[in-house]
Design a protein around this motif. Sequence first.
Motif, PDB file in Angstrom:
ATOM      1  N   MET A  67       5.958  76.284  81.612  1.00  0.00           N
ATOM      2  CA  MET A  67       6.915  75.171  81.621  1.00  0.00           C
ATOM      3  C   MET A  67       7.403  74.876  83.036  1.00  0.00           C
ATOM      4  O   MET A  67       7.588  73.708  83.406  1.00  0.00           O
ATOM      5  N   THR A  68       7.592  75.913  83.824  1.00  0.00           N
ATOM      6  CA  THR A  68       8.036  75.707  85.206  1.00  0.00           C
ATOM      7  C   THR A  68       6.939  75.028  86.014  1.00  0.00           C
ATOM      8  O   THR A  68       7.210  74.154  86.842  1.00  0.00           O
TER       9      THR A  68
ATOM     10  N   CYS B 132      14.043  75.248  81.308  1.00  0.00           N
ATOM     11  CA  CYS B 132      14.783  76.350  80.668  1.00  0.00           C
ATOM     12  C   CYS B 132      14.819  76.172  79.161  1.00  0.00           C
ATOM     13  O   CYS B 132      14.486  77.085  78.397  1.00  0.00           O
ATOM     14  N   ALA B 133      15.247  74.999  78.738  1.00  0.00           N
ATOM     15  CA  ALA B 133      15.402  74.747  77.304  1.00  0.00           C
ATOM     16  C   ALA B 133      14.065  74.829  76.578  1.00  0.00           C
ATOM     17  O   ALA B 133      13.952  75.485  75.529  1.00  0.00           O
TER      18      ALA B 133
ATOM     19  N   SER C 143      11.341  76.328  77.560  1.00  0.00           N
ATOM     20  CA  SER C 143      10.790  77.680  77.643  1.00  0.00           C
ATOM     21  C   SER C 143      11.316  78.561  76.527  1.00  0.00           C
ATOM     22  O   SER C 143      10.551  79.247  75.849  1.00  0.00           O
ATOM     23  N   VAL C 144      12.612  78.552  76.320  1.00  0.00           N
ATOM     24  CA  VAL C 144      13.195  79.412  75.284  1.00  0.00           C
ATOM     25  C   VAL C 144      12.805  78.909  73.895  1.00  0.00           C
ATOM     26  O   VAL C 144      12.415  79.699  73.025  1.00  0.00           O
ATOM     27  N   GLY C 145      12.875  77.603  73.675  1.00  0.00           N
ATOM     28  CA  GLY C 145      12.501  77.067  72.372  1.00  0.00           C
ATOM     29  C   GLY C 145      11.049  77.345  72.024  1.00  0.00           C
ATOM     30  O   GLY C 145      10.731  77.780  70.915  1.00  0.00           O
ATOM     31  N   LEU C 146      10.161  77.097  72.974  1.00  0.00           N
ATOM     32  CA  LEU C 146       8.746  77.360  72.732  1.00  0.00           C
ATOM     33  C   LEU C 146       8.459  78.854  72.609  1.00  0.00           C
ATOM     34  O   LEU C 146       7.578  79.261  71.847  1.00  0.00           O
ATOM     35  N   ALA C 147       9.199  79.670  73.345  1.00  0.00           N
ATOM     36  CA  ALA C 147       9.024  81.124  73.233  1.00  0.00           C
ATOM     37  C   ALA C 147       9.396  81.606  71.834  1.00  0.00           C
ATOM     38  O   ALA C 147       8.685  82.429  71.240  1.00  0.00           O
ATOM     39  N   ILE C 148      10.493  81.085  71.294  1.00  0.00           N
ATOM     40  CA  ILE C 148      10.888  81.455  69.930  1.00  0.00           C
ATOM     41  C   ILE C 148       9.799  81.049  68.949  1.00  0.00           C
ATOM     42  O   ILE C 148       9.407  81.825  68.071  1.00  0.00           O
TER      43      ILE C 148
ATOM     44  N   PRO D 100      11.891  79.427  85.091  1.00  0.00           N
ATOM     45  CA  PRO D 100      12.654  78.186  85.290  1.00  0.00           C
ATOM     46  C   PRO D 100      13.979  78.373  86.014  1.00  0.00           C
ATOM     47  O   PRO D 100      14.497  77.429  86.596  1.00  0.00           O
ATOM     48  N   LEU D 101      14.512  79.575  86.018  1.00  0.00           N
ATOM     49  CA  LEU D 101      15.748  79.814  86.766  1.00  0.00           C
ATOM     50  C   LEU D 101      15.487  80.167  88.223  1.00  0.00           C
ATOM     51  O   LEU D 101      16.411  80.399  88.983  1.00  0.00           O
TER      52      LEU D 101
END
Length: 174
Positions: free
Chosen positions: A78-79, A89-90, A92-97, A118-119
């Motif tokens: 995503m980055t 960020c958003a 990455s976490v959503g797709l990771a879940i 992303p951070l």
Amino acid sequence: LLGHLGWLRGALGAVLGIGCSAMVGWVLLGGNAAALPWLVAPIGASAVLAFAVPASPLAQPWPVIGGDLISASIGFAMTHLLGPGIAACALSVGLAIAAMSLARCLHPPGGACALLAPLGATAAIPGGFLITLAVNVLLLALVAWLYNGLTGHPWPHRPVAVPPPPATPALVTL
């Protein structure tokens, strides 16, 4: 083994798991300033699960290894596609879940791994954190497997079969 001192068993396991991950990481990756980082923060959260609650479905070997590595890879992707920032960020976490759920390796620290890139935590050495994370996670899993087994908590956890309830006699109605 330790009864009401189970917290001590978990704490000592985390010391060993993080200590081994850090030492091997330092030797292989970070023994000098120009090398890769030798330890990444989300591994601490993985240690809490693997040593303090080793029977949790979220703390099993596949979720620890797969959840962290899949999530970090998604964060890097995503980055790369979006650059660092809120959207990366958003997503990455959503797709990771989603990916962890589909791969049956849901692991909460994976959410933190997804945020590394992303951070900007990986800006100095793109991709290097994946190598460090892989070393950390594999060592942590090895120590958890050995330590949990030696302390009476086989890992991966295998639930004990509960015997079926006794049959109730049939009611006779008159």
